[in-house]
Write a protein that holds these residues in place. Structure first.
Motif, short mmCIF file in Angstrom:
data_model
loop_
_atom_site.label_atom_id
_atom_site.label_comp_id
_atom_site.label_asym_id
_atom_site.label_seq_id
_atom_site.Cartn_x
_atom_site.Cartn_y
_atom_site.Cartn_z
N TYR A 29 37.05 32.85 26.72
CA TYR A 29 37.49 33.47 28.04
C TYR A 29 36.32 33.83 28.88
O TYR A 29 35.22 34.34 28.47
N SER A 30 36.61 33.85 30.26
CA SER A 30 35.49 34.23 31.17
C SER A 30 35.99 35.19 32.00
O SER A 30 37.40 35.35 32.02
N GLU A 31 35.27 35.92 33.09
CA GLU A 31 35.79 37.12 33.59
C GLU A 31 35.47 36.78 34.99
O GLU A 31 34.36 36.38 35.49
N MET A 32 36.37 37.00 36.04
CA MET A 32 36.24 37.13 37.41
C MET A 32 36.47 38.43 37.95
O MET A 32 37.33 39.04 37.85
N SER A 33 35.53 38.93 38.99
CA SER A 33 35.89 40.10 39.48
C SER A 33 35.18 40.07 41.17
O SER A 33 34.50 39.12 41.49
N ASN A 65 33.09 38.93 57.86
CA ASN A 65 32.66 39.26 56.56
C ASN A 65 33.20 38.09 55.76
O ASN A 65 34.42 37.73 55.60
N MET A 66 32.17 37.22 54.99
CA MET A 66 32.67 36.29 54.24
C MET A 66 32.46 37.07 52.86
O MET A 66 32.03 38.16 52.75
N THR A 67 33.32 36.52 51.79
CA THR A 67 33.56 37.34 50.53
C THR A 67 33.38 36.45 49.42
O THR A 67 33.19 35.25 49.61
N THR A 68 32.87 37.13 48.38
CA THR A 68 32.46 36.33 47.15
C THR A 68 33.16 36.78 46.04
O THR A 68 33.88 37.91 45.94
N VAL A 69 33.06 36.11 44.81
CA VAL A 69 33.43 36.34 43.58
C VAL A 69 32.48 36.46 42.64
O VAL A 69 31.76 35.44 42.57
N ARG A 70 32.42 37.39 41.49
CA ARG A 70 31.39 37.50 40.55
C ARG A 70 31.91 36.70 39.44
O ARG A 70 33.23 37.12 39.18
N HIS A 90 43.27 46.02 36.74
CA HIS A 90 43.87 45.31 38.02
C HIS A 90 43.01 44.41 38.92
O HIS A 90 43.75 43.38 39.41
N ASP A 91 41.76 44.81 38.95
CA ASP A 91 40.67 44.06 40.13
C ASP A 91 40.06 42.98 39.29
O ASP A 91 39.51 42.22 40.17
N ASN A 92 40.18 42.90 38.20
CA ASN A 92 39.54 41.63 37.37
C ASN A 92 40.52 40.88 36.80
O ASN A 92 41.83 40.94 36.51
N VAL A 93 40.23 39.50 36.64
CA VAL A 93 40.91 38.36 36.09
C VAL A 93 40.08 37.72 35.13
O VAL A 93 39.03 37.09 35.19
N GLY A 296 39.36 29.53 45.53
CA GLY A 296 39.50 30.10 44.43
C GLY A 296 39.43 31.85 44.32
O GLY A 296 38.46 32.14 45.06
N GLY A 297 39.92 32.36 43.51
CA GLY A 297 39.68 33.96 43.46
C GLY A 297 40.19 34.54 44.65
O GLY A 297 39.46 35.82 44.81
N ILE A 298 41.32 34.30 45.19
CA ILE A 298 41.83 34.99 46.22
C ILE A 298 41.83 36.44 46.23
O ILE A 298 41.54 37.35 47.14
#
Length: 363
Positions: A29-33, A65-70, A90-93, A296-298
């Protein structure tokens, strides 16, 4: 040893063993935040994010502002404890590793792909912004890439402007393939091109490239058992802008900042301050005609925007249902399908009249 003590000791040892297994046992698995956000109207690294030269610009206010995902790296191996924590946070996937790095893609390959998408999104944002303002943009068909070990290698080069194929003028990238596949493998096809160096010099001077040469290439059979003829190039589109537009932002990849770049350019080129001083964030790909696409990552982007102080979030129409299912407190979602939609909604936000502001719903 008393039975109760032995049972407690065994239970403790089992717990420690399970904990150790959880720490050392990798899971796929990997994580998005939530990642950082950047105001396209402001500066990054001491330089303006958007720099326009050769055209009058106007003061801006507020935020777009543009937004990003780690995301965790391709080589990072998450353990079971981290995965469980990520699922509960809650804030991570937490997502399957192959979702972010399919088919064994390396981190270097992913970075390169994201950089190319980011570069293309900047080009599309510039075109969309100028078209929104009815400012003409010169477009041309170019060689986007040449495949190694194909007939086109060393004959055509990335950046060559394709004027015609077999004497037939081309107006769109897809015209090139249509004209090439009219041939059988082994037949010659003649390209009329402006060499890349000449085209680059003309673009730097703000002029349309001129002067052509003919290049003859013998087609070969496409791979994969297909019988169609190819020469080994990918055609694309390049543009000549009537003035300078530079986008300066490092360590960001992917196409999802396109909408916010385009709006920032429009804001700098028009006297009305688009946000009226409000803090607006958003996301979305954009094509040259101003159509906004999903990303992705909305969920992580919503959290990142709200943490940065955003009050409104411009949300691609196709991301609306997912976004509306979990909205951070104090953040208002605004549905957009085109750059024109976004500009109209920003005018409402600027005026303070939010009636009729298109909202996202979870259905």
């Amino acid at each position: 040893m008393p039975r109760r003590t032995a049972t407690m000791l065994a239970s403790t040892l089992i717990f420690i063993a399970l904990l150790c297994a959880g720490v050392f046992f990798p899971v796929p698995y990997s994580e998005m935040s939530p990642g950082p956000t950047v105001n396209t109207l402001g500066a990054a690294g001491g330089e303006p994010v958007l720099k326009i030269s050769g055209r009058k610009t106007y003061p801006t206010s507020g935020n777009l502002n543009m937004t990003t995902v780690r995301v965790t790296g391709a080589d990072y191996r998450m353990n079971l404890v981290e995965a469980v924590y990520g699922w509960l946070a809650h804030d991570n996937v937490v997502v399957p590793h192959d979702t972010l790095y399919p088919n064994g893609k390396t981190e270097e390959q992913s970075t390169q792909e994201n950089a190319e998408e980011f570069s293309q999104s900047q080009e599309s944002a510039k075109v969309a912004a100028l078209r929104q303002l009815k400012i003409p943009v010169q477009s041309r068909v170019v060689v986007a890439s040449v495949v190694k070990d194909t007939p086109a290698e060393n004959k055509l080069h990335a950046g060559d402007v394709i004027r015609a194929v077999d004497g037939t003028a081309v107006k769109a990238p897809e015209d090139v393939a249509k004209l090439v596949v009219k041939h059988k493998p082994g037949e010659n096809v003649v390209f009329t091109v402006v060499p890349a160096d000449d085209a680059a010099a003309a673009e730097k001077a703000g002029k349309e490239p001129k002067g052509t040469e003919k290049v003859t290439i013998t087609t070969v059979k496409a791979g994969g058992g297909k019988s169609r003829a190819i020469v080994g190039i990918q055609a694309g589109t390049d543009h000549t802008f009537p003035f300078g537009i530079d986008i300066n932002l490092a360590d960001v990849g992917g196409p999802s900042a396109g909408l916010m770049f385009a709006l920032g350019i429009v804001d700098k080129l028009t006297p009305d301050r688009m946000t009226g001083g409000k803090f607006v964030a958003g996301t979305g790909t954009i094509d040259e005609n101003g159509k906004v696409g999903p990303i992705g990552g909305i969920r992580m982007k919503l959290v990142g925007a709200r943490n940065a102080g955003a009050e409104y979030f411009l949300t691609p129409k196709d991301n609306c249902a997912a976004a509306a299912s979990d909205v951070p407190d104090g953040l208002k979602l605004v549905k957009v399908d085109t750059i024109g939609d976004a500009a109209t909604s920003l005018a409402k936000i600027r005026s303070g009249d939010l009636s009729g502001l298109p909202a996202c719903s979870a259905s």
